[in-house]
Write an enzyme that holds these catalytic residues in place. Structure first.
Site, PDB file in Angstrom:
ATOM      1  N   LYS A  41       0.836  -1.216   0.000  1.00 26.67           N
ATOM      2  CA  LYS A  41       0.000   0.000   0.000  1.00 26.67           C
ATOM      3  C   LYS A  41       0.862   1.254   0.000  1.00 26.67           C
ATOM      4  O   LYS A  41       2.062   1.190   0.296  1.00 26.67           O
ATOM      5  CB  LYS A  41      -0.945  -0.018   1.196  1.00 26.67           C
ATOM      6  CG  LYS A  41      -0.275   0.014   2.537  1.00 26.67           C
ATOM      7  CD  LYS A  41      -1.342  -0.132   3.617  1.00 26.67           C
ATOM      8  CE  LYS A  41      -0.710  -0.352   4.969  1.00 26.67           C
ATOM      9  NZ  LYS A  41      -1.645  -1.050   5.863  1.00 26.67           N
ATOM     10  N   TYR A  44      12.703  30.983  10.272  1.00 25.95           N
ATOM     11  CA  TYR A  44      11.415  31.422  10.804  1.00 25.95           C
ATOM     12  C   TYR A  44      11.390  31.393  12.326  1.00 25.95           C
ATOM     13  O   TYR A  44      12.015  30.531  12.954  1.00 25.95           O
ATOM     14  CB  TYR A  44      10.307  30.478  10.309  1.00 25.95           C
ATOM     15  CG  TYR A  44       9.943  30.665   8.868  1.00 25.95           C
ATOM     16  CD1 TYR A  44       9.465  31.874   8.392  1.00 25.95           C
ATOM     17  CD2 TYR A  44      10.068  29.610   7.969  1.00 25.95           C
ATOM     18  CE1 TYR A  44       9.120  32.026   7.054  1.00 25.95           C
ATOM     19  CE2 TYR A  44       9.722  29.747   6.636  1.00 25.95           C
ATOM     20  CZ  TYR A  44       9.252  30.969   6.187  1.00 25.95           C
ATOM     21  OH  TYR A  44       8.911  31.109   4.879  1.00 25.95           O
TER      22      TYR A  44
HETATM   23  C1  LIG Z   1      -1.076  -2.297   6.254  1.00 29.41           C
HETATM   24  C2  LIG Z   1      -1.688  -3.598   6.402  1.00 29.41           C
HETATM   25  C3  LIG Z   1      -0.887  -4.728   6.627  1.00 29.41           C
HETATM   26  C4  LIG Z   1       0.622  -4.673   6.756  1.00 29.41           C
HETATM   27  O1  LIG Z   1       0.993  -4.007   7.930  1.00 29.41           O
HETATM   28  P1  LIG Z   1       2.520  -3.912   8.380  1.00 29.41           P
HETATM   29  O2  LIG Z   1       2.440  -3.682   9.831  1.00 29.41           O
HETATM   30  O3  LIG Z   1       3.109  -2.766   7.640  1.00 29.41           O
HETATM   31  O4  LIG Z   1       3.156  -5.186   8.035  1.00 29.41           O
HETATM   32  C5  LIG Z   1      -1.516  -5.953   6.740  1.00 29.41           C
HETATM   33  N1  LIG Z   1      -2.859  -6.058   6.648  1.00 29.41           N
HETATM   34  C6  LIG Z   1      -3.656  -4.993   6.431  1.00 29.41           C
HETATM   35  C7  LIG Z   1      -5.119  -5.193   6.336  1.00 29.41           C
HETATM   36  C8  LIG Z   1      -3.105  -3.732   6.307  1.00 29.41           C
HETATM   37  O5  LIG Z   1      -3.899  -2.680   6.111  1.00 29.41           O
END
Ligand SMILES: *Cc1c(COP(=O)(O)O)cnc(C)c1O
Length: 362
Positions: free
Chosen positions: A31, A256
């Site tokens: 993702k 800043y």
């Molecule tokens: C993001 C996600 C994962 C993987 O998570 P990590 O902790 O990065 O390994 C697994 N299952 C779902 C449903 C997710 O949304």
């Protein structure tokens, strides 16, 4: 000029460690542009190294993977209620997630109109409160699913809300609920197929929960919230260059909000990198418990010195004043660094590095 560099050899090592440690099938979660590492390149490396099951959250990413030669199984973790998305999933041989009656119906109708059978994994909400059927719905859901002729269950899964600690009571509770629900499915004549519940931290902390598959994302990057006794290496750093140097007199403000004033005449360097590129950003942490926040603060305090530094010609130099949207100012007084010299910024998270920053595997 700015680049996100990804060390291939470290990634290969992490893949090997994960493969060795896994008791079951590995589903690589890709993702958010593969956690910032670049969807296609990262998927290709995984595929070349024996990973043949991928998960995405967006159907568009699944299609990109297919167009770019990823031939393994792909599951979309987000259930869809949109007929056009369901059709794309089916036409491209992608596995859907069904987490509601509507998503089951939409998938079944789309498959039926294409004269196909759609493969899906059933999502159970064991306590995350996002997608999925509640366990108490399962007996009814089983007969409902069985009444739909054009969809075929090939897996069942759930997701932990808190799996960063061995002491997590909810992780055990969710796991037990998941196993009970699977038993219920069987009693109601629905075989669960591939069972999976572990993300990276659960994968590392609870080997007894690996079941048939594990869903791994952040562990590939070596960026895990659990103590890293697994020698996974952190992957990804930014490279930039010095674009300007100049002398400043004593008592001169930098940046800043007037947070920094020179204590003596110094020589500064300007580096064209800032928040807009993902440098200096931290992930929001407000969803965690007090004990976690305290441990994060403690970690931040320890990292603080490091966070305020960048590396110029192999030497740590400090960042002066606040990080800007596009620039930082560093202290070059004790160096002979000049315009054009390379700068390494390693305290970053690839996930937060802007999409406009070129990714390069080295
Ligand atoms: C993001 C996600 C994962 C993987 O998570 P990590 O902790 O990065 O390994 C697994 N299952 C779902 C449903 C997710 O949304």
């Amino acid at each position: 000029m700015n680049k996100l560099l990804i060390e291939r050899n470290k990634l290969l090592k992490n893949i090997e460690i994960i493969k060795k440690y896994s008791r079951s099938k590995i589903i690589a979660v890709l993702k958010a542009n593969a956690y910032g590492l670049g969807l296609i390149e990262f998927a290709n490396i995984l595929q070349q190294n024996g990973i043949d099951f991928f998960a995405v959250t967006d159907i568009k990413d699944a299609l990109k993977l297919r167009e770019n030669g990823i031939s393994g199984q792909i599951i979309v973790l987000t259930p869809t209620n949109l007929p056009e998305e369901a059709r794309l999933i089916i036409q491209n041989g992608i596995i859907a997630t069904v987490g509601s009656r509507t998503s089951a119906l939409v998938l079944n109708n789309a498959a039926s109109s294409l004269s196909k059978t759609a493969s899906f994994h059933l999502k159970i909400d064991t306590g995350f409160g996002r997608f999925g059927f509640l366990p108490q719905e399962i007996p009814d859901v089983c007969s409902f699913i069985k009444s739909l002729d054009n969809i075929q269950i090939t897996g069942t899964y759930s997701h932990f809300s808190y799996s960063f600690s061995k002491k997590s009571k909810t992780a055990y509770a969710q796991y037990n609920t998941f196993m009970d629900t699977i038993e219920q499915m069987r009693q109601n004549g629905l075989e669960p197929g591939l069972r999976h519940i572990c993300n990276s931290s659960a994968f590392l902390l609870f080997p007894e929960m690996h079941l048939d598959a594990v869903r791994i994302g952040s562990a590939f990057l070596g960026r895990i919230l659990v103590k890293n006794t697994y020698v996974l290496e952190r992957i990804g750093y930014l490279k930039s260059r010095i674009i300007e140097t100049k002398e400043l007199p004593k008592n001169h403000n930098i940046g800043y909000a007037n947070t920094y004033r020179t204590k003596k005449p110094i020589r500064i360097g300007i580096i064209p990198i800032g928040y807009a590129d993902g440098f200096g950003l931290v992930k929001r942490r407000d969803s965690f418990r007090l004990s976690d926040i305290l441990s994060y603060i403690w970690r931040d305090v320890r990292l603080l010195r490091k966070k305020d530094w960048v590396i110029v010609n192999g030497k740590h130099v400090s960042i002066l004043g606040r990080i800007n949207i596009n620039n930082i100012v560093v202290d070059l007084t004790d160096t002979d660094a000049k315009v054009g010299d390379e700068v390494i910024l390693d305290n970053i998270n690839p996930l937060l590095v802007g999409i406009h920053v070129e990714r390069e595997y080295i």
